[in-house]
Design an enzyme around this catalytic site. Structure first.
Site, PDB file in Angstrom:
ATOM      1  N   TYR A  75     -79.997  48.227 -33.119  1.00  0.00           N
ATOM      2  CA  TYR A  75     -80.282  48.051 -34.548  1.00  0.00           C
ATOM      3  C   TYR A  75     -81.794  47.928 -34.759  1.00  0.00           C
ATOM      4  CZ  TYR A  75     -80.759  45.658 -39.025  1.00  0.00           C
ATOM      5  OH  TYR A  75     -81.159  45.284 -40.280  1.00  0.00           O
ATOM      6  N   GLU A  93     -76.433  41.964 -46.604  1.00  0.00           N
ATOM      7  CA  GLU A  93     -77.230  40.742 -46.414  1.00  0.00           C
ATOM      8  C   GLU A  93     -76.574  39.566 -47.130  1.00  0.00           C
ATOM      9  OE1 GLU A  93     -79.712  39.967 -44.485  1.00  0.00           O
ATOM     10  OE2 GLU A  93     -80.530  41.917 -43.900  1.00  0.00           O
ATOM     11  N   TRP A 112     -76.575  38.093 -38.151  1.00  0.00           N
ATOM     12  CA  TRP A 112     -76.612  39.513 -38.485  1.00  0.00           C
ATOM     13  C   TRP A 112     -75.765  40.312 -37.494  1.00  0.00           C
ATOM     14  CZ3 TRP A 112     -76.926  42.135 -42.568  1.00  0.00           C
ATOM     15  CH2 TRP A 112     -77.117  43.512 -42.515  1.00  0.00           C
TER      16      TRP A 112
END
Length: 189
Positions: free
Chosen positions: A23, A45, A53
């Site tokens: 990522y 988010e 995350w």
């Protein structure tokens, strides 16, 4: 004897985890200017709030499937039956407030479009049109600009867009370049 070069240094938060490293290397901090993709990341988010995350990355394809590939027109049309369906979908984070905020976020996104306010132009315009480069040492959790964007998004009907969530989003979509000074991504930009 191997002639393999040593691994490139990356931001410490992405080291030691192949998912986070991939990522980081391919997405995080790269300027995104596609309105729909920016909206999708903002919604993700919001789901990340209170979680890691990594959890969102592992479920991202499930989120995309559950939320009509984050097509704002489709998501804006969701009703109570869709909320019930999403609350039962184990592929996503099943938080009613976040699900409803995503549906409301699609409606807010489309309302902006209806008024001639393109989402990418709106957020990038607030940032001055180009990435803001951090110092490569300090990792802030929010900024005056994240407060300003948060307030503007809330005024347009978005939820789960507080200044900390907005700042994390700004980092993710490259509005802010907060790669570490030693990171190869920063050195490449």
């Amino acid at each position: 004897m191997s002639s393999a070069s040593p691994p490139m240094p990356r931001c410490s938060w992405a080291e030691g985890d192949p998912i986070m490293a991939a990522y980081h290397d391919a997405e995080w901090g790269r300027p995104q200017r596609d309105s729909r993709a920016l909206w999708e990341m903002l919604m993700l988010e919001g789901f990340q709030a209170g979680l890691s995350w990594r959890t969102i990355l592992l479920r991202r394809e499930g989120f995309r499937a559950a939320f009509s590939n984050f097509d704002p027109v489709a998501v804006a049309a969701y009703g109570p039956d869709d909320v019930t369906r999403l609350m039962a979908d184990a592929r996503i984070i099943r938080a009613r407030a976040k699900i409803e905020a995503t549906i409301g976020g699609a409606r807010a996104y489309l309302a902006m479009q209806d008024k001639g306010e393109e989402f990418s132009g709106f957020v990038w315009g607030m940032a001055g049109g180009k990435p803001i480069r951090g110092d490569g040492v300090t990792l802030a959790a929010q900024s005056p600009l994240s407060h300003e964007i948060s307030k503007a998004l809330k005024a347009r009907g978005f939820k789960f867009v507080g200044p900390v969530i907005v700042y994390a989003w700004m980092q993710a979509v490259g509005i802010v370049d907060d790669h570490a000074a030693y990171c190869f991504c920063r050195q490449a930009s």
